[in-house]
Design a protein around this motif. Structure first.
Motif, mmCIF file in Angstrom:
data_model
loop_
_atom_site.group_PDB
_atom_site.id
_atom_site.type_symbol
_atom_site.label_atom_id
_atom_site.label_comp_id
_atom_site.label_asym_id
_atom_site.label_seq_id
_atom_site.Cartn_x
_atom_site.Cartn_y
_atom_site.Cartn_z
ATOM 1 N N LEU A 116 2.757 42.688 -50.023
ATOM 2 C CA LEU A 116 2.602 41.635 -51.538
ATOM 3 C C LEU A 116 3.537 41.498 -52.109
ATOM 4 O O LEU A 116 4.614 42.258 -52.313
ATOM 5 N N THR A 117 3.935 40.092 -52.500
ATOM 6 C CA THR A 117 5.214 39.559 -53.108
ATOM 7 C C THR A 117 4.455 38.908 -54.180
ATOM 8 O O THR A 117 3.514 38.085 -54.214
ATOM 9 N N TRP A 118 5.101 39.140 -55.514
ATOM 10 C CA TRP A 118 4.334 38.412 -56.675
ATOM 11 C C TRP A 118 5.775 37.971 -57.550
ATOM 12 O O TRP A 118 6.975 38.489 -57.351
ATOM 13 N N GLN A 119 5.590 36.776 -58.300
ATOM 14 C CA GLN A 119 6.588 36.400 -58.948
ATOM 15 C C GLN A 119 5.889 35.533 -60.271
ATOM 16 O O GLN A 119 4.984 35.055 -60.470
ATOM 17 N N VAL A 120 6.575 35.897 -61.688
ATOM 18 C CA VAL A 120 6.184 35.281 -62.935
ATOM 19 C C VAL A 120 7.459 34.734 -63.554
ATOM 20 O O VAL A 120 8.460 34.992 -63.327
ATOM 21 N N ALA A 121 7.032 33.683 -64.446
ATOM 22 C CA ALA A 121 8.100 33.120 -65.389
ATOM 23 C C ALA A 121 8.460 33.929 -66.537
ATOM 24 O O ALA A 121 9.839 33.855 -66.829
ATOM 25 N N THR A 122 7.618 34.727 -66.841
ATOM 26 C CA THR A 122 8.158 35.334 -68.265
ATOM 27 C C THR A 122 8.393 36.796 -67.961
ATOM 28 O O THR A 122 7.222 37.771 -67.304
ATOM 29 N N PRO A 123 9.464 37.371 -68.239
ATOM 30 C CA PRO A 123 9.432 38.857 -67.955
ATOM 31 C C PRO A 123 8.384 39.880 -68.878
ATOM 32 O O PRO A 123 8.346 39.277 -69.815
ATOM 33 N N GLY A 124 7.997 40.931 -68.189
ATOM 34 C CA GLY A 124 7.185 41.647 -68.991
ATOM 35 C C GLY A 124 6.762 43.035 -67.996
ATOM 36 O O GLY A 124 7.225 43.139 -66.858
ATOM 37 N N ASN A 125 5.827 43.574 -68.493
ATOM 38 C CA ASN A 125 5.343 45.058 -67.586
ATOM 39 C C ASN A 125 4.082 44.682 -66.891
ATOM 40 O O ASN A 125 2.922 43.893 -67.624
ATOM 41 N N TYR A 126 3.926 44.521 -65.507
ATOM 42 C CA TYR A 126 2.998 44.151 -64.922
ATOM 43 C C TYR A 126 2.534 45.143 -63.758
ATOM 44 O O TYR A 126 3.204 46.001 -63.598
ATOM 45 N N CYS A 127 1.044 45.288 -63.738
ATOM 46 C CA CYS A 127 0.663 46.295 -62.728
ATOM 47 C C CYS A 127 -0.269 45.415 -61.631
ATOM 48 O O CYS A 127 -0.886 44.375 -61.952
ATOM 49 N N LEU A 128 -0.363 45.940 -60.334
ATOM 50 C CA LEU A 128 -1.184 45.554 -59.488
ATOM 51 C C LEU A 128 -2.184 46.442 -59.185
ATOM 52 O O LEU A 128 -2.056 47.572 -59.158
ATOM 53 N N TYR A 129 -3.367 45.706 -59.178
ATOM 54 C CA TYR A 129 -4.823 46.483 -58.796
ATOM 55 C C TYR A 129 -5.524 45.829 -57.763
ATOM 56 O O TYR A 129 -5.165 44.684 -57.321
ATOM 57 N N THR A 130 -6.360 46.616 -57.135
ATOM 58 C CA THR A 130 -7.215 46.134 -56.008
ATOM 59 C C THR A 130 -8.684 46.145 -56.624
ATOM 60 O O THR A 130 -9.028 46.985 -57.754
ATOM 61 N N SER A 131 -9.520 45.322 -56.253
ATOM 62 C CA SER A 131 -10.853 45.119 -56.647
ATOM 63 C C SER A 131 -11.594 46.343 -56.801
ATOM 64 O O SER A 131 -11.728 47.086 -55.818
ATOM 65 N N GLY A 132 -12.267 46.529 -57.722
ATOM 66 C CA GLY A 132 -13.037 47.753 -58.143
ATOM 67 C C GLY A 132 -12.252 49.249 -58.365
ATOM 68 O O GLY A 132 -12.978 50.168 -58.462
ATOM 69 N N GLU A 183 0.013 31.927 -72.051
ATOM 70 C CA GLU A 183 -0.418 31.787 -70.474
ATOM 71 C C GLU A 183 0.682 32.148 -69.695
ATOM 72 O O GLU A 183 2.179 31.803 -70.026
ATOM 73 N N VAL A 184 0.674 32.779 -68.524
ATOM 74 C CA VAL A 184 1.963 33.285 -67.784
ATOM 75 C C VAL A 184 1.787 32.485 -66.455
ATOM 76 O O VAL A 184 0.747 32.488 -65.565
ATOM 77 N N GLN A 185 2.791 31.905 -66.300
ATOM 78 C CA GLN A 185 2.753 31.100 -64.791
ATOM 79 C C GLN A 185 3.224 32.175 -63.843
ATOM 80 O O GLN A 185 4.476 32.699 -63.760
ATOM 81 N N ALA A 186 2.301 32.293 -62.661
ATOM 82 C CA ALA A 186 2.430 33.390 -61.746
ATOM 83 C C ALA A 186 2.102 32.802 -60.426
ATOM 84 O O ALA A 186 1.216 32.262 -60.347
ATOM 85 N N SER A 187 2.516 33.573 -59.472
ATOM 86 C CA SER A 187 2.131 33.197 -57.983
ATOM 87 C C SER A 187 2.375 34.790 -57.235
ATOM 88 O O SER A 187 3.184 35.484 -57.411
#
Length: 143
Positions: A64-80, A37-41
């Protein structure tokens, strides 16, 4: 030959050992599940977009700003949308500024790259100054 008392004690000891082993296995499974599980906000600003009339498109510049506890490759999407708005490589935080026009709520989700499960979400809610009325009134009457 073992006495009846000794046999009962051995059985009780075996049951306690089996129970302890089962608890250890369950704890190990739980810790592995929590590790995936990824702790994210994620925060979005503004949280609301206001149009003059219901049904009209609302134009908004979103940050938009985001933060996670675990480093990795992340992508941001909009619904649909199948295509990502932006992706970040080997990081724990990110920021995006983008303008949108929409008639419905804008839902954003942060996902690990090549994964369909969201680790964080945020919504920009639509609001209107004037809501649509039911049936338009007729301007004439016979009586």
């Amino acid at each position: 030959m073992l006495s009846i008392k000794m046999t009962k004690q051995l059985k009780r000891l075996l049951i306690q050992m089996k129970t302890s082993a089962l608890l250890l296995i369950l704890l190990a499974i739980n810790s592995v599940a929590n590790a995936t599980e990824v702790q994210a906000s994620m925060k979005v600003s503004p949280e609301q977009c206001v149009a003059m009339r219901q049904g009209q498109a609302c134009y908004v510049s979103v940050q938009l700003t985001w933060q996670v506890a675990t480093p990795g490759n992340y992508c941001l999407y909009t619904s649909g949308a199948d295509k990502a708005l932006n992706c970040w490589v080997n990081t724990t935080q990110g920021e995006l500024k983008k303008s949108f026009d929409s008639k419905v709520n804008l839902e954003f989700s942060l996902r690990r790259q090549n994964d369909s499960l969201s680790v964080a979400t945020a919504v920009v809610k639509m609001a209107w100054v004037h809501k649509k009325k039911g049936q338009p009134r007729k301007s004439w009457r016979i009586f």
